[in-house]
Design a protein around this motif. Structure first.
Motif, short mmCIF file in Angstrom:
data_model
loop_
_atom_site.label_atom_id
_atom_site.label_comp_id
_atom_site.label_asym_id
_atom_site.label_seq_id
_atom_site.Cartn_x
_atom_site.Cartn_y
_atom_site.Cartn_z
N SER A 44 -0.98 -14.16 -32.51
CA SER A 44 -1.54 -13.52 -33.70
C SER A 44 -3.06 -13.60 -33.76
CB SER A 44 -0.94 -14.16 -34.94
OG SER A 44 -1.31 -15.52 -34.98
N SER A 45 -3.63 -14.65 -33.16
CA SER A 45 -5.08 -14.81 -33.28
C SER A 45 -5.84 -14.24 -32.09
CB SER A 45 -5.42 -16.29 -33.44
OG SER A 45 -5.10 -16.97 -32.25
N TRP A 46 -5.12 -13.54 -31.19
CA TRP A 46 -5.73 -13.12 -29.94
C TRP A 46 -6.97 -12.25 -30.13
CZ3 TRP A 46 -2.91 -14.99 -25.68
CH2 TRP A 46 -3.55 -14.82 -24.47
N TRP A 47 -6.91 -11.35 -31.10
CA TRP A 47 -8.01 -10.41 -31.28
C TRP A 47 -8.94 -10.80 -32.44
CZ3 TRP A 47 -9.75 -6.92 -27.95
CH2 TRP A 47 -8.90 -6.54 -26.90
N ASP A 48 -8.74 -11.99 -32.97
CA ASP A 48 -9.64 -12.45 -34.02
C ASP A 48 -10.94 -12.89 -33.35
OD1 ASP A 48 -11.07 -13.73 -35.92
OD2 ASP A 48 -9.52 -15.18 -36.46
N HIS A 71 -13.33 -14.49 -34.23
CA HIS A 71 -13.75 -15.86 -34.51
C HIS A 71 -12.60 -16.84 -34.34
CE1 HIS A 71 -17.71 -14.57 -35.68
NE2 HIS A 71 -17.15 -13.60 -36.34
N GLY A 72 -11.53 -16.36 -33.72
CA GLY A 72 -10.36 -17.20 -33.53
C GLY A 72 -10.42 -17.97 -32.21
N SER A 73 -9.24 -18.42 -31.77
CA SER A 73 -9.22 -19.32 -30.61
C SER A 73 -9.55 -18.61 -29.31
CB SER A 73 -7.84 -19.97 -30.51
OG SER A 73 -6.85 -18.96 -30.44
N SER A 74 -9.52 -17.28 -29.30
CA SER A 74 -9.82 -16.56 -28.06
C SER A 74 -11.28 -16.12 -27.99
CB SER A 74 -8.92 -15.34 -27.92
OG SER A 74 -7.58 -15.74 -27.87
N ARG A 75 -12.10 -16.61 -28.91
CA ARG A 75 -13.50 -16.16 -28.93
C ARG A 75 -14.21 -16.35 -27.59
NH1 ARG A 75 -17.56 -14.43 -32.10
NH2 ARG A 75 -19.64 -15.14 -31.59
N LEU A 76 -13.95 -17.49 -26.96
CA LEU A 76 -14.62 -17.74 -25.68
C LEU A 76 -14.20 -16.74 -24.61
CD1 LEU A 76 -14.75 -21.64 -25.40
CD2 LEU A 76 -16.55 -20.06 -26.06
N LEU A 77 -12.93 -16.32 -24.67
CA LEU A 77 -12.46 -15.31 -23.70
C LEU A 77 -13.14 -13.97 -23.97
CD1 LEU A 77 -8.61 -15.88 -23.39
CD2 LEU A 77 -10.44 -16.59 -21.84
N HIS A 78 -13.24 -13.61 -25.27
CA HIS A 78 -13.93 -12.36 -25.61
C HIS A 78 -15.36 -12.39 -25.09
CE1 HIS A 78 -11.07 -10.33 -28.33
NE2 HIS A 78 -10.67 -11.54 -28.67
N LEU A 79 -16.00 -13.52 -25.27
CA LEU A 79 -17.40 -13.62 -24.85
C LEU A 79 -17.53 -13.60 -23.33
CD1 LEU A 79 -18.68 -16.33 -27.36
CD2 LEU A 79 -19.18 -13.89 -27.40
N MET A 80 -16.49 -14.06 -22.64
CA MET A 80 -16.57 -14.11 -21.19
C MET A 80 -16.27 -12.75 -20.55
SD MET A 80 -14.28 -16.27 -18.49
CE MET A 80 -15.01 -17.89 -18.48
N GLU A 83 5.75 -11.75 -27.33
CA GLU A 83 4.93 -11.74 -28.55
C GLU A 83 3.50 -11.32 -28.25
OE1 GLU A 83 7.20 -13.91 -28.02
OE2 GLU A 83 8.30 -14.35 -29.85
N VAL A 84 2.95 -11.89 -27.18
CA VAL A 84 1.57 -11.57 -26.80
C VAL A 84 1.47 -10.10 -26.42
CG1 VAL A 84 -0.18 -11.99 -25.05
CG2 VAL A 84 0.95 -13.92 -26.14
N LEU A 85 2.47 -9.61 -25.68
CA LEU A 85 2.42 -8.22 -25.25
C LEU A 85 2.53 -7.27 -26.44
CD1 LEU A 85 2.00 -7.33 -22.30
CD2 LEU A 85 4.18 -6.16 -22.59
N ALA A 86 3.31 -7.67 -27.46
CA ALA A 86 3.43 -6.84 -28.65
C ALA A 86 2.06 -6.73 -29.33
CB ALA A 86 4.46 -7.43 -29.61
#
Lengths: 286, 489
Positions: free
Chosen positions: A56-60, A62-71, A127-130
């Motif tokens: 659920s937080s993948w595209w947030d 400012h969420g837990s994936s922020r570092l991946l977005h930045l990378m 779930e992630v793929l959805a």
């Protein structure tokens, strides 16, 4: 500054109880002749359930994936540098296969590039793929260029010729989550066109990476959810290099170490592949 | 609906908007929107055809990486008059701006400066700034090795927008929707094929609906785009109006070819005389709304006298002349005999004012809380409004546009969705703090010089004299004014 007795003691306390520097499974596995793996899955069910919970937080931003977005932009810079190193760099109409696509951060961005013909992105977590599919609907430009499949690499039909193979097979932040990486890479290799690339990013198995990804990122700062990383599965660059160059038909290995500097973002640091996050790319013989 | 029934290929649509989108336009079976008109999809919809908006579009079209974006410009005014802007060399529009060398470099880079009529642009190489109460001065003049270097360029806003439009026409590829008002901006809807619920949809008075991957608010201080994004804007009104006019001088100026800008701080606000080509100058006189209104009622002869007085007489004399309903010309002639001034350190005499060029506008400070939202970016006056005393307003907008164009270029080349907040973050990070500092410095300058008496008056004069005596400090101020200095974040 000379080391004070107190700081030595602190260092000792810090290191006590940390995992010992073990040779992980990958290190020995590639020497074992591959098992029949047409049905075996590279996917670890514990990993899948962990990432399901993150969906659920993948595209947030400012969420837990922020570092991946930045990378993510650096992934493209790295792929460009791989392509630029070829005697004749490829033009457009590139076909991408993104393994372990997660919420689709890289898959979406690859599909948006004008030089991309298509992106096939797979992930074993439903779930992630959805989440990935729902998010892709927000950008009409992706339609027709980006295909998501809920499968592992073993579930994909084997290519029957170069037309069905891919120019770029990407494994971003994937290999460290795989239980049998050598088998997994053998399976991946079949999907790459002659002259195509496997590109990946991962973390070196060192004290530094243990401190930064397990202790700092997961426990102290908490920017990455606990249990995201299994340090013993981390793979070092020279292990990857050794695996591919061992008469498997690969050439031109490339590596780029990156460091996250707070306030500055991900920065390329020469030599840092030995201690932390790095990109690795290797080209299949033509 | 402009979509033909034949299938449009990706290439025809410019690469970034896929063919699937056009399919969606043809068969949007399930729509939550009340209107039956489906939106056309754009990568960038820019609301506002002023200097900031036009510069952004020229920049995007001139960079190869962003040249394939599908772009629309929405402007409530017709743009034909701007496009065909032409005046005889003895007439100048009263809305002029000072362009720093750094803004001009950017405009050259996007290929627009070449379309600006250079005969109507005036550079200046020197600034004379002084305190109207104490007479303390700061002479901004370059050191010997930089002498003759341009501090800034005075230019009519219309000359700039006209040049930008010509450049955009030359580049092509921007759908110009002028003479159309924005009637509504609302989020799009989710359909069977797509989820446009994060895309702003702009409804125009002409009936068109444009869905924007990135909606750019270049729509001025009362920005409807900013209101749509729910971004607050804070600040205050200065209780001052800026009176502008195009003035004819007795000659081309004391420096001959090398032109000088003058600014005198009066207790009511600064009055500035900025050089235009030939014997002309443009006036920006910030003063109280009542005095501004009074100035506009004067005959040309008396208005001219007031402007000459503003650079020569004491604040007390000026205050008296402001109370006269007419006869300022005679009053000035009489009072000048009793005032000592070095005429070479003040502007030459004004001898004429261009008919219909006297106008005024309220001065304020505003700063938006942020420049970005999801699929929204604000540039220029929509993001910030500054006191005109440092001539930085338009240049801040150019700085915004250069930064935003670079941010969009980076996003496109790295496959990012150019509208999402994550992609826009570098723009906000680069511009917000820089603009905030400039807004603050200029605001403090205004407030410092609005004081007529008390302990602060001698102090500020010491300040001016000290700055004047300290070469490096003065150099710093000049570099900042010229936009060539070290960027202070």
């Amino acid at each position: 500054m000379p080391l004070q007795p107190t700081s030595l003691r602190n260092l000792h306390l810090l290191l006590r109880g940390t995992p010992r520097f073990v040779q992980n499974q990958f290190h020995t596995q590639w020497q074992i002749q591959s098992r029949s793996q047409s049905t075996a899955s590279s996917v670890n069910p514990i990993e899948v359930s962990h990432f399901n919970a993150l969906a659920s937080s993948w595209w947030d931003p400012h969420g837990s994936s922020r570092l991946l977005h930045l990378m993510n932009p650096l992934r493209h810079d790295f792929i460009r540098s791989c392509h630029a190193s070829q005697p004749t760099p490829p033009g457009s109409n590139l076909r991408f296969l993104d393994i372990g696509c997660g919420g689709g951060i890289f898959a979406e961005s690859a599909a948006r590039l004008p030089s991309t013909a298509s992106v096939t992105a797979v992930d074993p977590s439903p779930e992630v793929l959805a989440v990935a599919k729902a998010h892709a609907r927000r950008d009409p430009a992706l339609q027709g260029k980006l295909t998501y499949l809920n499968t592992s690499i073993e579930g994909l039909p084997r290519p029957r010729g170069p037309d069905e193979q891919y120019d770029v097979l990407s494994l971003f932040e994937v290999i460290e989550h795989i239980t049998h990486p050598a088998d997994f890479l053998d399976a991946c290799a079949q999907f790459v066109k002659p002259g195509g690339w496997i590109v990946m990013s991962t973390i070196a198995r060192t004290w530094t990476s243990w401190l930064t990804t397990k202790v700092v990122a997961e426990d102290v700062v908490g920017i990455v959810p606990k249990g995201t990383h299994d340090w013993e599965k981390y793979i070092n660059e020279e292990e990857l290099r050794g695996y591919f160059l061992r008469e498997r038909g690969w050439n031109s290995p490339r590596v780029m170490g990156v460091v996250y500097v707070p306030g500055l973002g991900w920065t390329r640091v020469k030599g840092s592949e030995k201690v932390g996050n790095y990109f690795f790319g290797i080209r299949k013989d033509e | 609906m402009k979509i033909p029934s034949t299938s449009l290929s990706t290439r025809q649509l410019g690469g970034y908007v896929c063919s699937g989108c056009t399919r969606q336009l043809r068969r949007q079976r399930r729509s939550y929107a009340t209107s039956t008109v489906n939106p056309d999809l754009y990568d960038v919809v820019c609301v506002g055809g002023g200097p900031a908006g036009l510069s952004l579009l020229a920049a995007l079209r001139s960079q190869p990486a962003t040249a394939n974006l599908k772009i629309a410009l929405v402007e409530s005014q017709r743009l034909d008059a701007t496009r065909n802007f032409q005046l005889p060399p003895t007439q100048f529009s009263n809305r002029c701006s000072s362009l720093t060398p750094s803004s001009v470099r950017f405009l050259e880079q996007v290929g627009a400066w070449q379309h600006v009529d250079q005969k109507r642009v005036q550079s200046y190489e020197e600034m004379q700034v002084w305190d109207g109460v104490t007479g303390a001065r700061i002479e901004f003049d370059w050191p010997a090795e930089k002498r003759g270097q341009t501090i800034a360029y005075m230019n009519e806003n219309l000359n700039l927008t006209s040049g930008l439009l010509k450049r955009i026409d030359e580049l092509g590829g921007v759908e110009v929707l002028d003479g159309q008002k924005v009637e509504d901006i609302a989020l799009g809807s989710e359909t069977e094929d797509f989820d446009l619920s994060s895309w702003p949809v702009v409804s125009l008075s002409g009936g068109r609906k444009l869905a924007a991957r990135l909606l750019v608010g270049a729509d001025g201080a009362n920005s409807p785009v900013r209101a749509f994004a729910g971004i607050g804007s804070r600040g205050w009104d200065y209780e001052r109006h800026g009176v502008v006019a195009t003035l004819q001088m007795e000659g081309p100026g004391w420096g001959g070819e090398s032109k000088i800008a003058y600014q005198r701080f009066l207790p009511t606000g600064p009055v500035a005389m900025l050089p235009l080509p030939g014997d002309y100058s443009t006036l920006v006189w910030s003063t109280t709304p009542a005095l501004a209104a009074h100035l506009k009622t004067l005959s040309p002869k008396d208005f001219i006298a007031m402007v000459n007085a503003a650079f020569r007489l004491s604040p007390v004399d000026l205050a008296y002349m402001h109370t006269q309903s007419d006869g300022q010309a005679d009053e000035l002639a009489w009072r000048s005999q009793h005032t000592n001034f070095d005429q070479h350190r003040i502007p030459q005499q004004v001898i004429g004012v261009q008919e219909g060029s006297i106008a005024s506008f309220p001065l304020k400070l505003r700063h938006a809380d942020t420049y970005i939202g999801e699929r929204v970016a604000l540039v220029g006056d929509a993001a910030h409004t500054i006191h005109p005393l440092a001539g930085q307003g338009l240049n801040q907008g150019q700085g915004d546009v250069e930064s935003l164009a670079n941010t969009i270029q980076y996003a496109v080349t790295h496959g990012q969705d150019i509208g999402v907040r994550m992609s826009l973050e570098p723009y906000n990070a680069e511009r917000y703090a820089a603009n905030n500092m400039l807004l603050g410095v200029v605001d403090k300058l205004h407030k410092l010089y609005a004081v007529e008496s008390g302990p602060i008056v001698p102090l500020r004069s010491i300040g001016l004299r000290a700055v004047n005596a300290l070469g490096p400090v003065k150099q710093f101020f000049m570099d900042q004014a010229a936009g060539t200095g070290v960027k202070i974040l």
